[in-house]
Design an enzyme around this catalytic site. Structure first.
Site, PDB file in Angstrom:
ATOM      1  N   HIS A 120       0.813  -1.219   0.000  1.00 34.64           N
ATOM      2  CA  HIS A 120       0.000   0.000   0.000  1.00 34.64           C
ATOM      3  C   HIS A 120       0.847   1.270   0.000  1.00 34.64           C
ATOM      4  O   HIS A 120       1.914   1.341   0.604  1.00 34.64           O
ATOM      5  CB  HIS A 120      -0.936   0.005   1.211  1.00 34.64           C
ATOM      6  CG  HIS A 120      -0.226  -0.085   2.531  1.00 34.64           C
ATOM      7  ND1 HIS A 120       0.272   1.018   3.190  1.00 34.64           N
ATOM      8  CD2 HIS A 120       0.071  -1.152   3.314  1.00 34.64           C
ATOM      9  CE1 HIS A 120       0.830   0.654   4.317  1.00 34.64           C
ATOM     10  NE2 HIS A 120       0.728  -0.663   4.420  1.00 34.64           N
ATOM     11  N   ASP A 121       0.373   2.268  -0.712  1.00 35.29           N
ATOM     12  CA  ASP A 121       0.933   3.624  -0.725  1.00 35.29           C
ATOM     13  C   ASP A 121       2.310   3.726  -1.367  1.00 35.29           C
ATOM     14  O   ASP A 121       3.005   4.730  -1.188  1.00 35.29           O
ATOM     15  CB  ASP A 121       0.986   4.211   0.701  1.00 35.29           C
ATOM     16  CG  ASP A 121      -0.375   4.260   1.364  1.00 35.29           C
ATOM     17  OD1 ASP A 121      -1.210   5.081   0.930  1.00 35.29           O
ATOM     18  OD2 ASP A 121      -0.628   3.474   2.289  1.00 35.29           O
ATOM     19  N   GLY A 138       5.091  -1.068   2.710  1.00 33.81           N
ATOM     20  CA  GLY A 138       4.260   0.105   2.481  1.00 33.81           C
ATOM     21  C   GLY A 138       5.047   1.398   2.387  1.00 33.81           C
ATOM     22  O   GLY A 138       6.111   1.548   2.985  1.00 33.81           O
TER      23      GLY A 138
END
Length: 265
Positions: A120-121, A138
């Site tokens: 994520h991200d 992440g």
């Protein structure tokens, strides 16, 4: 449009008429797929995922699934993928988090080889290569033309600068500066020099490569200079070279610290 009869396509999805979708693909949610993209068999695309044109999505890949984050509560985050990428078999790409950037983004003309994971991200630039089983935690950032060898693992919030090559099986726990060759694990990370082969392949001139080589010498192989003094020297003496100034800015904006140990240490 060529969609195999066994594929399941959510009515909320927007799929260009030139897209090819192979058997047993599942597209669920408001996914958008651009022109001339091919989706391999058994791939799963979900959530607020936008895929540009001319991409290849390999079999059994999983794109846009919820982030592996204990704080995620179903917020409407997204994955954005540019144009001309190859995302091969069994790759997983998770969408962003509300407490992060809210998106995971991949640029253009990247090669993401089999079994890679992008958490994520994360933010990937253009022309990035991730060899088989490379893994990003992440919030990782990879600059343009970054090349990660097989089984490389990058700690959360780390950055790898543009045009850098990271050797296979390396564990990245600090930011890795642009334009260099690096390998190792955490406090054993070692930088051997400028990535001259990669820079030449990217079309950089001999003169520019020589400037970057000199900047590397000042930063990494001038023991008489403190880091702040070396950065100031580059700022003043190479102010007309944007690539060197990018290197200086990379050091100045690091939050995790920048790997600086070389094979000469």
């Amino acid at each position: 449009m060529s969609i195999h009869a066994t594929a399941i396509i959510d009515p909320r999805a927007e799929v260009d008429s030139s897209v090819q979708i192979e058997p047993y693909v599942v597209v669920k949610g408001p996914v958008r797929i651009g022109a001339n993209t091919r989706i391999g068999s058994h791939a799963v695309l979900s959530g607020r995922t936008t895929i540009g044109r001319d991409n290849l999505i390999g079999s059994f890949s999983s794109i846009g699934m919820p982030p592996q984050d204990l704080h995620y509560k179903g917020e409407p985050t997204e994955v954005i993928i540019g144009n001309g990428n190859q995302i091969r078999e069994y790759v997983s790409i998770h969408r962003g988090t509300a407490t992060g950037k809210g998106r995971t983004r991949i640029g253009n003309h990247c090669m993401i080889m089999s079994y890679c994971h992008i958490a994520h991200d994360c933010e990937l630039g253009d022309h990035v290569i991730m060899a088989n089983l490379a893994t990003l935690a992440g919030h990782v950032e990879l600059g343009d033309h970054t090349n990660l060898g097989g089984l490389v693992a990058v700690h959360q919030f780390c950055r790898v600068g543009a045009y850098t090559f990271v050797g296979g099986m390396s564990g990245i726990g600090l930011d890795v500066p642009p334009y260099v060759l690096m390998e190792g694990i955490r406090n054993q990370m070692r930088i051997s020099g400028i990535n001259k082969i990669g820079l030449r392949r990217a079309g950089m001139s001999r003169g520019l490569i020589a400037q970057l080589d000199e900047a590397f010498r000042i930063l990494f192989r001038s023991p008489q200079l403190l880091l702040k003094d070396a950065l100031h020297k580059l700022e003043t003496e190479m102010a007309d070279c944007p690539e060197v100034q990018y290197m200086v800015e990379f050091f100045k904006t690091s939050k995790r610290g920048v790997a600086k140990r070389t094979t000469d240490d």
